[in-house]
Design a protein around this motif. Structure first.
Motif, PDB file in Angstrom:
ATOM      1  N   VAL A  79       0.856  -1.182   0.000  1.00 61.79           N
ATOM      2  CA  VAL A  79       0.000   0.000   0.000  1.00 61.79           C
ATOM      3  C   VAL A  79       0.891   1.231   0.000  1.00 61.79           C
ATOM      4  CG1 VAL A  79      -1.717   1.343   1.246  1.00 61.79           C
ATOM      5  CG2 VAL A  79      -1.893  -1.153   1.195  1.00 61.79           C
ATOM      6  N   VAL A  80       0.767   2.026  -1.045  1.00 63.57           N
ATOM      7  CA  VAL A  80       1.470   3.303  -1.152  1.00 63.57           C
ATOM      8  C   VAL A  80       0.460   4.397  -0.864  1.00 63.57           C
ATOM      9  CG1 VAL A  80       2.761   4.847  -2.672  1.00 63.57           C
ATOM     10  CG2 VAL A  80       3.017   2.348  -2.899  1.00 63.57           C
ATOM     11  N   THR A  81       0.775   5.313   0.036  1.00 67.94           N
ATOM     12  CA  THR A  81      -0.179   6.363   0.393  1.00 67.94           C
ATOM     13  C   THR A  81       0.250   7.700  -0.187  1.00 67.94           C
ATOM     14  OG1 THR A  81       0.933   6.848   2.499  1.00 67.94           O
ATOM     15  CG2 THR A  81      -0.807   5.165   2.515  1.00 67.94           C
ATOM     16  N   VAL A  82      -0.719   8.423  -0.717  1.00 65.24           N
ATOM     17  CA  VAL A  82      -0.476   9.743  -1.293  1.00 65.24           C
ATOM     18  C   VAL A  82      -1.540  10.696  -0.758  1.00 65.24           C
ATOM     19  CG1 VAL A  82      -0.201  11.108  -3.387  1.00 65.24           C
ATOM     20  CG2 VAL A  82       0.423   8.674  -3.402  1.00 65.24           C
ATOM     21  N   GLU A  83      -1.146  11.621   0.092  1.00 67.43           N
ATOM     22  CA  GLU A  83      -2.091  12.609   0.596  1.00 67.43           C
ATOM     23  C   GLU A  83      -2.464  13.555  -0.543  1.00 67.43           C
ATOM     24  OE1 GLU A  83      -2.432  16.113   4.032  1.00 67.43           O
ATOM     25  OE2 GLU A  83      -0.600  14.898   3.834  1.00 67.43           O
ATOM     26  N   ALA A  84      -3.754  13.745  -0.762  1.00 65.21           N
ATOM     27  CA  ALA A  84      -4.194  14.598  -1.867  1.00 65.21           C
ATOM     28  C   ALA A  84      -5.578  15.145  -1.595  1.00 65.21           C
ATOM     29  CB  ALA A  84      -4.196  13.811  -3.184  1.00 65.21           C
ATOM     30  N   ASP A  85      -5.811  16.333  -2.141  1.00 65.09           N
ATOM     31  CA  ASP A  85      -7.115  16.991  -2.084  1.00 65.09           C
ATOM     32  C   ASP A  85      -7.806  16.743  -3.423  1.00 65.09           C
ATOM     33  OD1 ASP A  85      -9.276  18.724  -2.078  1.00 65.09           O
ATOM     34  OD2 ASP A  85      -8.142  20.456  -1.350  1.00 65.09           O
ATOM     35  N   LEU A  86      -8.935  16.054  -3.404  1.00 58.95           N
ATOM     36  CA  LEU A  86      -9.608  15.701  -4.652  1.00 58.95           C
ATOM     37  C   LEU A  86     -10.180  16.913  -5.385  1.00 58.95           C
ATOM     38  CD1 LEU A  86     -11.491  12.380  -3.804  1.00 58.95           C
ATOM     39  CD2 LEU A  86      -9.203  12.716  -4.765  1.00 58.95           C
ATOM     40  N   THR A  87     -10.184  18.060  -4.755  1.00 52.03           N
ATOM     41  CA  THR A  87     -10.644  19.276  -5.429  1.00 52.03           C
ATOM     42  C   THR A  87      -9.496  20.021  -6.101  1.00 52.03           C
ATOM     43  OG1 THR A  87     -10.411  20.741  -3.496  1.00 52.03           O
ATOM     44  CG2 THR A  87     -12.466  19.489  -3.695  1.00 52.03           C
ATOM     45  N   ARG A 137     -16.558  15.434 -10.300  1.00 51.20           N
ATOM     46  CA  ARG A 137     -15.477  16.005 -11.094  1.00 51.20           C
ATOM     47  C   ARG A 137     -14.170  15.240 -10.891  1.00 51.20           C
ATOM     48  NH1 ARG A 137     -11.367  19.552 -11.838  1.00 51.20           N
ATOM     49  NH2 ARG A 137     -11.540  20.927 -13.667  1.00 51.20           N
ATOM     50  N   ALA A 138     -13.844  14.913  -9.646  1.00 46.97           N
ATOM     51  CA  ALA A 138     -12.604  14.165  -9.391  1.00 46.97           C
ATOM     52  C   ALA A 138     -12.624  12.796 -10.059  1.00 46.97           C
ATOM     53  CB  ALA A 138     -12.352  14.044  -7.894  1.00 46.97           C
ATOM     54  N   PRO A 139     -13.713  12.013  -9.952  1.00 48.13           N
ATOM     55  CA  PRO A 139     -13.745  10.747 -10.693  1.00 48.13           C
ATOM     56  C   PRO A 139     -13.594  10.936 -12.205  1.00 48.13           C
ATOM     57  CG  PRO A 139     -15.393  10.695  -8.970  1.00 48.13           C
ATOM     58  CD  PRO A 139     -14.845  12.105  -9.007  1.00 48.13           C
ATOM     59  N   PHE A 140     -14.184  12.019 -12.735  1.00 47.43           N
ATOM     60  CA  PHE A 140     -14.063  12.305 -14.168  1.00 47.43           C
ATOM     61  C   PHE A 140     -12.593  12.527 -14.531  1.00 47.43           C
ATOM     62  CE2 PHE A 140     -14.079  14.650 -18.061  1.00 47.43           C
ATOM     63  CZ  PHE A 140     -15.254  14.358 -18.728  1.00 47.43           C
ATOM     64  N   LEU A 141     -11.921  13.405 -13.778  1.00 51.02           N
ATOM     65  CA  LEU A 141     -10.527  13.720 -14.100  1.00 51.02           C
ATOM     66  C   LEU A 141      -9.613  12.526 -13.842  1.00 51.02           C
ATOM     67  CD1 LEU A 141      -8.288  15.560 -15.009  1.00 51.02           C
ATOM     68  CD2 LEU A 141      -8.266  16.626 -12.736  1.00 51.02           C
ATOM     69  N   LEU A 142      -9.806  11.832 -12.736  1.00 51.86           N
ATOM     70  CA  LEU A 142      -8.977  10.656 -12.475  1.00 51.86           C
ATOM     71  C   LEU A 142      -9.160   9.600 -13.562  1.00 51.86           C
ATOM     72  CD1 LEU A 142      -9.329  10.290  -8.610  1.00 51.86           C
ATOM     73  CD2 LEU A 142      -7.211  10.731  -9.877  1.00 51.86           C
ATOM     74  N   SER A 143     -10.386   9.416 -14.014  1.00 50.60           N
ATOM     75  CA  SER A 143     -10.624   8.470 -15.108  1.00 50.60           C
ATOM     76  C   SER A 143      -9.907   8.925 -16.373  1.00 50.60           C
ATOM     77  CB  SER A 143     -12.128   8.337 -15.367  1.00 50.60           C
ATOM     78  OG  SER A 143     -12.800   7.826 -14.236  1.00 50.60           O
ATOM     79  N   LYS A 144     -10.002  10.201 -16.661  1.00 52.69           N
ATOM     80  CA  LYS A 144      -9.315  10.756 -17.829  1.00 52.69           C
ATOM     81  C   LYS A 144      -7.812  10.498 -17.761  1.00 52.69           C
ATOM     82  CE  LYS A 144      -8.340  15.200 -20.080  1.00 52.69           C
ATOM     83  NZ  LYS A 144      -8.613  16.660 -20.090  1.00 52.69           N
ATOM     84  N   LEU A 145      -7.251  10.610 -16.567  1.00 48.39           N
ATOM     85  CA  LEU A 145      -5.810  10.424 -16.391  1.00 48.39           C
ATOM     86  C   LEU A 145      -5.406   8.953 -16.390  1.00 48.39           C
ATOM     87  CD1 LEU A 145      -5.275  13.069 -13.565  1.00 48.39           C
ATOM     88  CD2 LEU A 145      -4.598  13.303 -15.969  1.00 48.39           C
ATOM     89  N   VAL A 146      -6.274   8.085 -15.893  1.00 49.33           N
ATOM     90  CA  VAL A 146      -5.945   6.660 -15.781  1.00 49.33           C
ATOM     91  C   VAL A 146      -6.147   5.918 -17.097  1.00 49.33           C
ATOM     92  CG1 VAL A 146      -6.776   4.493 -14.745  1.00 49.33           C
ATOM     93  CG2 VAL A 146      -6.261   6.465 -13.290  1.00 49.33           C
ATOM     94  N   VAL A 147      -7.137   6.315 -17.870  1.00 51.10           N
ATOM     95  CA  VAL A 147      -7.450   5.610 -19.127  1.00 51.10           C
ATOM     96  C   VAL A 147      -6.223   5.431 -20.018  1.00 51.10           C
ATOM     97  CG1 VAL A 147      -8.632   5.896 -21.346  1.00 51.10           C
ATOM     98  CG2 VAL A 147      -9.934   5.983 -19.213  1.00 51.10           C
ATOM     99  N   PRO A 148      -5.399   6.458 -20.261  1.00 44.05           N
ATOM    100  CA  PRO A 148      -4.232   6.233 -21.122  1.00 44.05           C
ATOM    101  C   PRO A 148      -3.274   5.184 -20.570  1.00 44.05           C
ATOM    102  CG  PRO A 148      -4.664   8.585 -20.875  1.00 44.05           C
ATOM    103  CD  PRO A 148      -5.529   7.878 -19.878  1.00 44.05           C
TER     104      PRO A 148
END
Length: 284
Positions: A79-87, A137-148
């Motif tokens: 498990v790798v942890t990354v602190e992040a603000d989804l906004t 919005r965060a799921p949209f952007l994360l999906s956009k980034l993960v798809v490639p």
């Protein structure tokens, strides 16, 4: 160490699935990984041998999840942890960039959520905006980034799982912000499936009430809005429409993510895993 009051599962509660992609070279990004369903999903995927990149705004909670999974559950996956603000778009990009350094990013579990109880005419727009940003919005952007990254794997196999709700199918009073985001999440899921070519899949999971901090914290507000007791909120509002008279546990939801991501979910694409105790499909 994770707070025992918020963790009711161990390694024996995890659905372990034989899948050629469930290994340390495959990376699963999980949002909301500091508690509740996100924590359980991180644990389930690590127990299935994957490398998990868990993200949350709560750094202490993330550390507890890591300790739970690696020390107490002795999971084979890291498990790798990354602190992040989804906004924060830059934070989201940093999460995916970090994930890509640990293997092939094949799976994304958009779990993080928030709730606010208020009639529509009184609903604060700043709260609505925050809910939209975190849950849609965060799921949209994360999906956009993960798809490639999924497309760039050797076989293009991967999946995006989105935590929906029965509130992505029906609406109840005083939850307009939550309901709006969850309905939108189902649309995003179908859009990903439409563009995924069959090997890159997407699905939603819709449960009734799950025993998480998010649910427990809304009980007093719901009682105030409806003028009833907290016990009546649980018995009548939350479980009154369900045939199964107990809330789901977070690990039970996490196991659905594991199944949906696996080869056994091959034909689950653009659709919903409705696991609601008969809430939507039956009536008295």
């Amino acid at each position: 160490m994770a707070d025992p009051a918020t963790v009711d599962f161990g390694a024996d509660d995890v659905l372990v699935i034989g899948d050629d992609h469930f290994d340390a070279e495959s990376v699963c990004v999980v949002t909301g990984a500091a508690s509740g369903i996100g924590r359980a999903t991180a644990a389930a995927m690590a127990t299935n041998g994957l490398t998990v990149v868990g993200t949350d705004v709560d750094a202490d909670g993330l550390a507890s999840t890591k300790a739970l999974v690696e020390d107490e559950m002795d999971a084979p996956g890291d498990v790798v942890t990354v602190e992040a603000d989804l906004t924060d778009d830059d934070d989201l990009r940093a999460v995916v960039e970090e994930a890509a350094t640990h293997g092939d990013v094949r799976y994304l579990a958009n779990v993080a959520g928030m709730q606010h109880i208020s009639p529509l005419e009184e609903f604060p727009m700043d709260v609505y905006d925050a809910m939209h940003d975190v849950m849609l919005r965060a799921p949209f952007l994360l999906s956009k980034l993960v798809v490639p990254h999924i497309r760039d794997t050797d076989d293009g196999v991967g999946a995006i799982g989105n935590m929906c709700s029965i509130h992505g199918h029906v609406a109840t009073q005083d939850k307009a912000g939550y309901v709006t985001s969850k309905f939108g999440l189902r649309g995003l899921t179908k859009s990903i499936a439409a563009e995924g070519g069959g090997t890159l899949r997407a699905f939603t999971i819709s449960t009734s009430y799950v025993s998480t901090p998010l649910v427990e914290e809304q009980i007093p507000d719901t009682a105030d809005e409806r003028g009833i007791s907290e016990a009546e909120v649980v018995e009548d509002v939350m479980l009154g429409g369900s045939r199964v008279k107990e809330m789901m546990r977070p690990i039970q939801v996490a196991n659905l993510f594991a199944f949906g991501f696996s080869k056994h979910g091959q034909h689950l694409n653009g659709d919903d895993m409705t696991w609601d105790g008969g809430h939507l499909g039956t009536y008295e």
